[in-house]
Design a protein around this motif. Sequence first.
Motif, PDB file in Angstrom:
ATOM      1  N   ASP A  12       0.862  -1.183   0.000  1.00 48.25           N
ATOM      2  CA  ASP A  12       0.000   0.000   0.000  1.00 48.25           C
ATOM      3  C   ASP A  12       0.898   1.232   0.000  1.00 48.25           C
ATOM      4  O   ASP A  12       1.547   1.533   1.002  1.00 48.25           O
ATOM      5  CB  ASP A  12      -0.913  -0.012   1.228  1.00 48.25           C
ATOM      6  CG  ASP A  12      -1.715   1.274   1.402  1.00 48.25           C
ATOM      7  OD1 ASP A  12      -1.622   2.173   0.554  1.00 48.25           O
ATOM      8  OD2 ASP A  12      -2.435   1.376   2.420  1.00 48.25           O
ATOM      9  N   THR A  41       0.491  -1.363  -5.260  1.00 49.45           N
ATOM     10  CA  THR A  41      -0.696  -0.553  -5.512  1.00 49.45           C
ATOM     11  C   THR A  41      -0.339   0.917  -5.421  1.00 49.45           C
ATOM     12  O   THR A  41       0.529   1.317  -4.641  1.00 49.45           O
ATOM     13  CB  THR A  41      -1.819  -0.847  -4.495  1.00 49.45           C
ATOM     14  OG1 THR A  41      -1.417  -0.405  -3.190  1.00 49.45           O
ATOM     15  CG2 THR A  41      -2.159  -2.322  -4.451  1.00 49.45           C
ATOM     16  N   GLN A  43      -2.109   3.951  -4.178  1.00 48.20           N
ATOM     17  CA  GLN A  43      -3.300   4.306  -3.420  1.00 48.20           C
ATOM     18  C   GLN A  43      -2.975   5.323  -2.348  1.00 48.20           C
ATOM     19  O   GLN A  43      -1.818   5.555  -2.000  1.00 48.20           O
ATOM     20  CB  GLN A  43      -3.953   3.060  -2.805  1.00 48.20           C
ATOM     21  CG  GLN A  43      -3.116   2.321  -1.777  1.00 48.20           C
ATOM     22  CD  GLN A  43      -3.890   1.172  -1.148  1.00 48.20           C
ATOM     23  OE1 GLN A  43      -4.838   1.374  -0.392  1.00 48.20           O
ATOM     24  NE2 GLN A  43      -3.475  -0.057  -1.465  1.00 48.20           N
ATOM     25  N   ILE A  48      -7.888   3.160  -4.268  1.00 49.35           N
ATOM     26  CA  ILE A  48      -6.857   2.472  -5.043  1.00 49.35           C
ATOM     27  C   ILE A  48      -6.962   2.949  -6.487  1.00 49.35           C
ATOM     28  O   ILE A  48      -8.023   2.860  -7.104  1.00 49.35           O
ATOM     29  CB  ILE A  48      -7.035   0.944  -4.973  1.00 49.35           C
ATOM     30  CG1 ILE A  48      -6.903   0.458  -3.529  1.00 49.35           C
ATOM     31  CG2 ILE A  48      -6.020   0.238  -5.863  1.00 49.35           C
ATOM     32  CD1 ILE A  48      -7.185  -1.016  -3.347  1.00 49.35           C
TER      33      ILE A  48
END
Length: 267
Positions: A12, A41, A43, A48
């Motif tokens: 993340d 990702t 995000q 996201i």
Amino acid sequence: MNGRILIIAGSDSGGGAGIQADIKTVTALGGYAATAITALTAQNTQGIFAVQPVTPHFIAEQARRVLSDIGADCIKIGMLHSVAVIETVADVLEELAGGIPLLLDPVMIAKDGTPLLDQAAIKTLKRRLLPRASLITPNLPEAEALTGLKIGHPEAMPEAANALLELGSSAVLLKGGHLPGHHLYDLLMMRDYKEIFQTQRISTPHTHGTGCTLASAVATGLAQKRLLLDAVRRAHAYVQEAIRTAPGYGQGQGPLNHTHTVSPLEA
């Protein structure tokens, strides 16, 4: 430092969930975190925006290198984004992780509603990983996807938890945060015991990464040789305080305060 946890999950970039939350949690509770990253990702607290999968071969290589050298006292699995990744991870566990407790957080739906697993992947997860798990930690939408049951109120949670046990896991921690109301209900169900954790809902938007954090906190307890019930109780208390003291970062659903157990060194 006590307890080695191999975390197999996605990254993340905002730092509130995924591998970043996992590492913070394990460290804050005195464990040692190693990782096999399954996806990158892009995000932040608002959602996201892009996902870059890691190839199954490289995921396996990461896990094999950790297990063959450092080892693990517990393995925590989070985001697995495809059938191929699930099959690969299951193969590595069968090869190198016999006897190591496995905590499976069946990440299927992001907090912003983004689906993270298709139906074929869910079927593979149920076939290859759920029967091996010492504990699974689904939220209510994930439990509904796994069982086909509708969970619209707390009284429906035991039936769903029993249905999840029938899929093969040794225990289920069913998280009830998606239900409305001033109280939250989490249900720990084992084959011969159950316990309901009831807490007052904290009025805050800053709950990003609560599922990852709770699962990694329990995994740390298991790695430290705590009994499952004790590990869950400590993890539950840790997450509640992390929510209560969340720093308020970002314009959306912000991160928790993972470091509330840590006292910084004075200069």
